[in-house]
Design a protein around this motif. Structure first.
Motif, PDB file in Angstrom:
ATOM      1  N   PHE A   1       8.221   3.554  -8.882  1.00  9.09           N
ATOM      2  CA  PHE A   1       7.427   4.786  -8.904  1.00  9.09           C
ATOM      3  C   PHE A   1       8.293   6.050  -8.806  1.00  9.09           C
ATOM      4  N   ARG A   2       9.558   5.936  -9.179  1.00  9.88           N
ATOM      5  CA  ARG A   2      10.492   7.057  -9.042  1.00  9.88           C
ATOM      6  C   ARG A   2      10.035   8.318  -9.769  1.00  9.88           C
ATOM      7  N   ASP A   3       9.397   8.181 -10.932  1.00  9.77           N
ATOM      8  CA  ASP A   3       8.953   9.370 -11.662  1.00  9.77           C
ATOM      9  C   ASP A   3       7.850  10.104 -10.904  1.00  9.77           C
ATOM     10  N   GLN A   4       6.926   9.363 -10.299  1.00  6.99           N
ATOM     11  CA  GLN A   4       5.866   9.996  -9.512  1.00  6.99           C
ATOM     12  C   GLN A   4       6.442  10.652  -8.259  1.00  6.99           C
ATOM     13  N   ILE A   5       7.434  10.025  -7.656  1.00  9.16           N
ATOM     14  CA  ILE A   5       8.061  10.587  -6.454  1.00  9.16           C
ATOM     15  C   ILE A   5       8.789  11.884  -6.802  1.00  9.16           C
TER      16      ILE A   5
ATOM     17  N   PRO B   1      10.799  17.794  -5.966  1.00  7.59           N
ATOM     18  CA  PRO B   1      10.834  18.128  -4.534  1.00  7.59           C
ATOM     19  C   PRO B   1      12.259  18.368  -4.053  1.00  7.59           C
ATOM     20  N   ALA B   2      12.395  19.313  -3.119  1.00 11.61           N
ATOM     21  CA  ALA B   2      13.708  19.602  -2.538  1.00 11.61           C
ATOM     22  C   ALA B   2      14.199  18.407  -1.727  1.00 11.61           C
ATOM     23  N   SER B   3      13.263  17.696  -1.101  1.00 14.18           N
ATOM     24  CA  SER B   3      13.611  16.514  -0.318  1.00 14.18           C
ATOM     25  C   SER B   3      12.362  15.667  -0.146  1.00 14.18           C
TER      26      SER B   3
ATOM     27  N   MET C   1       9.661  22.386  -1.733  1.00 14.23           N
ATOM     28  CA  MET C   1       8.600  21.404  -1.640  1.00 14.23           C
ATOM     29  C   MET C   1       9.169  20.107  -1.055  1.00 14.23           C
ATOM     30  N   VAL C   2       8.407  19.500  -0.165  1.00 13.11           N
ATOM     31  CA  VAL C   2       8.784  18.257   0.490  1.00 13.11           C
ATOM     32  C   VAL C   2       7.705  17.215   0.213  1.00 13.11           C
ATOM     33  N   LYS C   3       8.133  15.982   0.009  1.00 11.60           N
ATOM     34  CA  LYS C   3       7.201  14.867  -0.157  1.00 11.60           C
ATOM     35  C   LYS C   3       7.554  13.785   0.855  1.00 11.60           C
ATOM     36  N   ALA C   4       6.605  12.914   1.092  1.00 14.93           N
ATOM     37  CA  ALA C   4       6.856  11.746   1.936  1.00 14.93           C
ATOM     38  C   ALA C   4       6.419  10.504   1.186  1.00 14.93           C
ATOM     39  N   VAL C   5       7.196   9.460   1.301  1.00 16.57           N
ATOM     40  CA  VAL C   5       6.852   8.153   0.746  1.00 16.57           C
ATOM     41  C   VAL C   5       6.707   7.217   1.940  1.00 16.57           C
ATOM     42  N   ILE C   6       5.538   6.601   2.041  1.00 17.17           N
ATOM     43  CA  ILE C   6       5.304   5.655   3.128  1.00 17.17           C
ATOM     44  C   ILE C   6       5.097   4.283   2.503  1.00 17.17           C
ATOM     45  N   LEU C   7       5.963   3.348   2.871  1.00 17.69           N
ATOM     46  CA  LEU C   7       5.897   1.988   2.343  1.00 17.69           C
ATOM     47  C   LEU C   7       4.917   1.189   3.191  1.00 17.69           C
ATOM     48  N   VAL C   8       3.820   0.752   2.567  1.00 16.54           N
ATOM     49  CA  VAL C   8       2.751   0.108   3.336  1.00 16.54           C
ATOM     50  C   VAL C   8       2.739  -1.413   3.223  1.00 16.54           C
ATOM     51  N   GLY C   9       3.550  -1.975   2.349  1.00 13.81           N
ATOM     52  CA  GLY C   9       3.582  -3.431   2.223  1.00 13.81           C
ATOM     53  C   GLY C   9       2.354  -3.966   1.511  1.00 13.81           C
ATOM     54  N   GLY C  10       2.034  -5.204   1.811  1.00 17.71           N
ATOM     55  CA  GLY C  10       0.906  -5.821   1.126  1.00 17.71           C
ATOM     56  C   GLY C  10       0.256  -6.907   1.937  1.00 17.71           C
ATOM     57  N   PRO C  11      -0.759  -7.517   1.345  1.00 14.73           N
ATOM     58  CA  PRO C  11      -1.481  -8.566   2.065  1.00 14.73           C
ATOM     59  C   PRO C  11      -0.589  -9.785   2.318  1.00 14.73           C
ATOM     60  N   GLY C  12      -0.982 -10.551   3.300  1.00 16.90           N
ATOM     61  CA  GLY C  12      -0.229 -11.761   3.620  1.00 16.90           C
ATOM     62  C   GLY C  12       0.760 -11.559   4.737  1.00 16.90           C
ATOM     63  N   LYS C  13       0.925 -10.340   5.158  1.00 26.18           N
ATOM     64  CA  LYS C  13       1.805 -10.057   6.290  1.00 26.18           C
ATOM     65  C   LYS C  13       0.918  -9.763   7.492  1.00 26.18           C
ATOM     66  N   GLY C  14       1.503  -9.225   8.524  1.00 23.53           N
ATOM     67  CA  GLY C  14       0.710  -8.879   9.709  1.00 23.53           C
ATOM     68  C   GLY C  14       0.396 -10.085  10.571  1.00 23.53           C
ATOM     69  N   THR C  15       1.305 -11.040  10.628  1.00 20.88           N
ATOM     70  CA  THR C  15       1.053 -12.262  11.394  1.00 20.88           C
ATOM     71  C   THR C  15       0.897 -11.993  12.880  1.00 20.88           C
TER      72      THR C  15
ATOM     73  N   GLN D   1       4.121  18.790   0.348  1.00 18.70           N
ATOM     74  CA  GLN D   1       3.317  18.852  -0.871  1.00 18.70           C
ATOM     75  C   GLN D   1       2.446  17.620  -1.045  1.00 18.70           C
ATOM     76  N   GLU D   2       3.026  16.448  -0.755  1.00 16.04           N
ATOM     77  CA  GLU D   2       2.309  15.213  -1.059  1.00 16.04           C
ATOM     78  C   GLU D   2       2.834  14.076  -0.198  1.00 16.04           C
ATOM     79  N   VAL D   3       1.931  13.195   0.182  1.00 18.40           N
ATOM     80  CA  VAL D   3       2.283  11.947   0.851  1.00 18.40           C
ATOM     81  C   VAL D   3       1.933  10.834  -0.126  1.00 18.40           C
ATOM     82  N   ILE D   4       2.924  10.036  -0.482  1.00 19.68           N
ATOM     83  CA  ILE D   4       2.731   8.934  -1.428  1.00 19.68           C
ATOM     84  C   ILE D   4       2.812   7.625  -0.651  1.00 19.68           C
ATOM     85  N   LEU D   5       1.767   6.835  -0.741  1.00 15.97           N
ATOM     86  CA  LEU D   5       1.746   5.512  -0.128  1.00 15.97           C
ATOM     87  C   LEU D   5       2.054   4.505  -1.225  1.00 15.97           C
ATOM     88  N   ILE D   6       2.995   3.611  -0.977  1.00 15.33           N
ATOM     89  CA  ILE D   6       3.368   2.589  -1.961  1.00 15.33           C
ATOM     90  C   ILE D   6       3.211   1.223  -1.321  1.00 15.33           C
ATOM     91  N   GLY D   7       2.510   0.340  -2.014  1.00 11.90           N
ATOM     92  CA  GLY D   7       2.350  -1.015  -1.521  1.00 11.90           C
ATOM     93  C   GLY D   7       1.525  -1.859  -2.464  1.00 11.90           C
TER      94      GLY D   7
END
Length: 167
Positions: A97-101, A106-108, A1-15, A51-57
């Protein structure tokens, strides 16, 4: 099983995207006709055993939830948005969020930044990682930049003899 974590950041950026970024979360900003983060999700959905894509931000869930639901249906992969209680930074969100990841053992898993757009050779990276054995802890995809620009990015120092090992 493979997962992906995508770091999305937060508001206040994107200048660089202002004034539009004041109206829309940066990961949802349109790029080539789709939300920027959708390119990442599409690449992840093509991986064997994804298996899953996890977005964190720290973006408000009200902005992210409709997109997550739609993208999950479109790409046939489970997508979860985990909202930080405050911006935690790159490693902070992963640690928090290490426990959810790690759930499901997952193998990787991949860690990606939502604002980095490129061709994502994810299957090739998995294959390379597995070829080099399970003793490898991490496989990193990088790109070469001119020395004058290297201070603007994280730097990877590779072994000159094999260009694989990080020193």
């Amino acid at each position: 099983m493979v997962k992906a974590v995508i770091l999305v950041g937060g508001p206040g950026k994107g200048t660089r995207f202002r004034p539009r970024s004041l109206e829309i979360a940066k990961p949802l900003f349109p790029l080539a006709g789709r939300a920027m983060i959708e390119h990442h999700i599409e690449a992840c959905s093509k991986l064997n055993d994804m298996q899953e894509v996890i977005l964190i931000g720290s973006e408000p869930t009200g902005e992210m939830t409709p997109f997550v639901r739609e993208a999950s249906n479109k790409y046939g992969v489970n997508i979860t948005y985990l909202q930080e209680y405050k911006p935690l930074g790159t490693a902070g969100g992963i640690f928090h969020f290490r426990d959810q990841i790690r759930k499901g053992n997952p193998a990787s898993f991949f860690v990606m930044n939502a604002d980095v757009c490129c061709d994502f050779p994810l299957q090739e990276m998995v294959n390379s990682h597995m070829r080099h054995g399970r003793n490898d802890i991490i496989t990193i995809m990088g790109t070469e930049v001119e020395r004058a620009h290297s201070s603007l990015y994280g730097c990877i120092v590779a072994n000159a003899s094999n260009n694989n090992e990080v020193e």
